[in-house]
Enzyme design. Structure first.
Site, PDB file in Angstrom:
ATOM      1  N   LYS A  21       4.685  -9.616  -4.094  1.00 42.64           N
ATOM      2  CA  LYS A  21       4.143 -11.069  -4.213  1.00 42.64           C
ATOM      3  C   LYS A  21       4.940 -11.866  -5.231  1.00 42.64           C
ATOM      4  CE  LYS A  21      -0.136 -10.278  -1.336  1.00 42.64           C
ATOM      5  NZ  LYS A  21      -1.485 -10.299  -1.627  1.00 42.64           N
TER       6      LYS A  21
ATOM      7  N   ARG B 182      -2.295  -1.552  -1.734  1.00 40.58           N
ATOM      8  CA  ARG B 182      -1.431  -1.616  -0.400  1.00 40.58           C
ATOM      9  C   ARG B 182      -0.068  -2.093  -0.791  1.00 40.58           C
ATOM     10  NH1 ARG B 182      -0.448  -6.218   2.727  1.00 40.58           N
ATOM     11  NH2 ARG B 182      -0.602  -5.854   4.814  1.00 40.58           N
TER      12      ARG B 182
END
Length: 271
Positions: free
Chosen positions: A211, A246
């Site tokens: 991210k 995740r």
């Protein structure tokens, strides 16, 4: 938890696994690398992503679930649509991972009478706008915890067993600044709703893989260049209480966590 995006436009791997056979091959690769859960998503939730029509999401997700039932690990579905929840559960999914925290009309009803696990995520705003508006937090950690507390109480009041619920602070989802995201990571345990006396805390899922919060620190603009940072973030999350991480990069994360676990075991033996 290994990420399996069956989408053309996800921020890191969009289009790579849109065909069912390619998705199955990627799942088999993750299984060989030691994945514990496979998270299947048929709609990108990157900042600015447009919504996907229901029929299209069903066409992407359900065949992959059907192909992977019996693979030996739980199958998670990343969706907020009640119709997709129902169809995926009917096809054999084990967990529903909802970025909207089961706030959409019909979501609670879609999962209430099943035995599936539920992951409740915090998101301020929505994918189309969540990074453009200024996020208004008094204390980002306390605000996220209060939201998650309200949502898990709503689920339990609807008759959902506490043991089925996990929580996700939603890194990058309506946390527009580096400070918001790293405050959540630094105090990750504090984001989970407080357990009642005699009960274990709600399991925390942390999703930071590739991210922009990692790019903000490393200067790596391309998501594919953020593998090392993603692994470091996963280890930091587990150290701070995450039960599930995740990730896109399963093998690298599994290896790093094995080393972390070996160090922890050595510390315990030395006490």
């Amino acid at each position: 938890m290994g990420i399996l995006n069956v989408t053309p436009d996800s921020f890191s791997d969009g289009g790579r696994y849109i065909v069912r056979d390619a998705a199955v091959r990627q799942a088999e690769k993750m299984l060989a690398e030691g994945v514990d859960i496979i998270d299947i998503g048929g709609e990108s939730t990157r900042p600015g992503a447009p919504p996907v029509p229901l029929d299209q999401e069903l066409e992407r997700v359900v065949p992959v679930v059907e192909a992977l039932v019996g693979a030996g690990v739980p199958l998670s579905i990343d969706t907020y649509k009640p119709e997709v929840m129902r169809a995926a559960l009917a096809a054999g999914a084990d967990l529903i991972n909802d970025i909207w925290g089961f706030r959409r009309p019909g979501a609670l009803e879609a999962v209430r009478d099943s035995r599936c696990g539920l992951c409740v995520m915090h998101m301020l705003g929505e994918p189309q706008t969540m990074q453009r508006a200024e996020m208004d937090y008094v204390d980002v950690v306390a605000d996220v915890r209060a939201f998650l507390q309200a949502r898990v109480e709503a689920l339990m009041q609807a008759g959902i067993a506490r043991a089925r619920i996990s929580v996700d602070p939603g890194f990058g989802f309506g946390k527009a600044t580096r400070e918001h995201n790293y405050a959540l990571l630094a105090r990750l345990r504090d984001t989970a709703p407080g357990p009642a006396a005699g009960q274990a805390p709600f399991p925390i899922l942390a999703g930071m893989s590739r991210k922009s919060m990692l790019g903000a620190v490393t200067g790596r603009a391309a998501p594919a260049e953020r593998v090392a940072a993603s692994v470091a973030a996963a280890v930091c999350a587990v150290e701070r209480g995450a039960a599930i991480v995740r990730v896109h990069d399963v093998a690298e994360t599994v290896d790093a966590l094995k080393v972390w676990a070996a160090v922890r075991e050595a510390q315990e033996r030395a006490r």
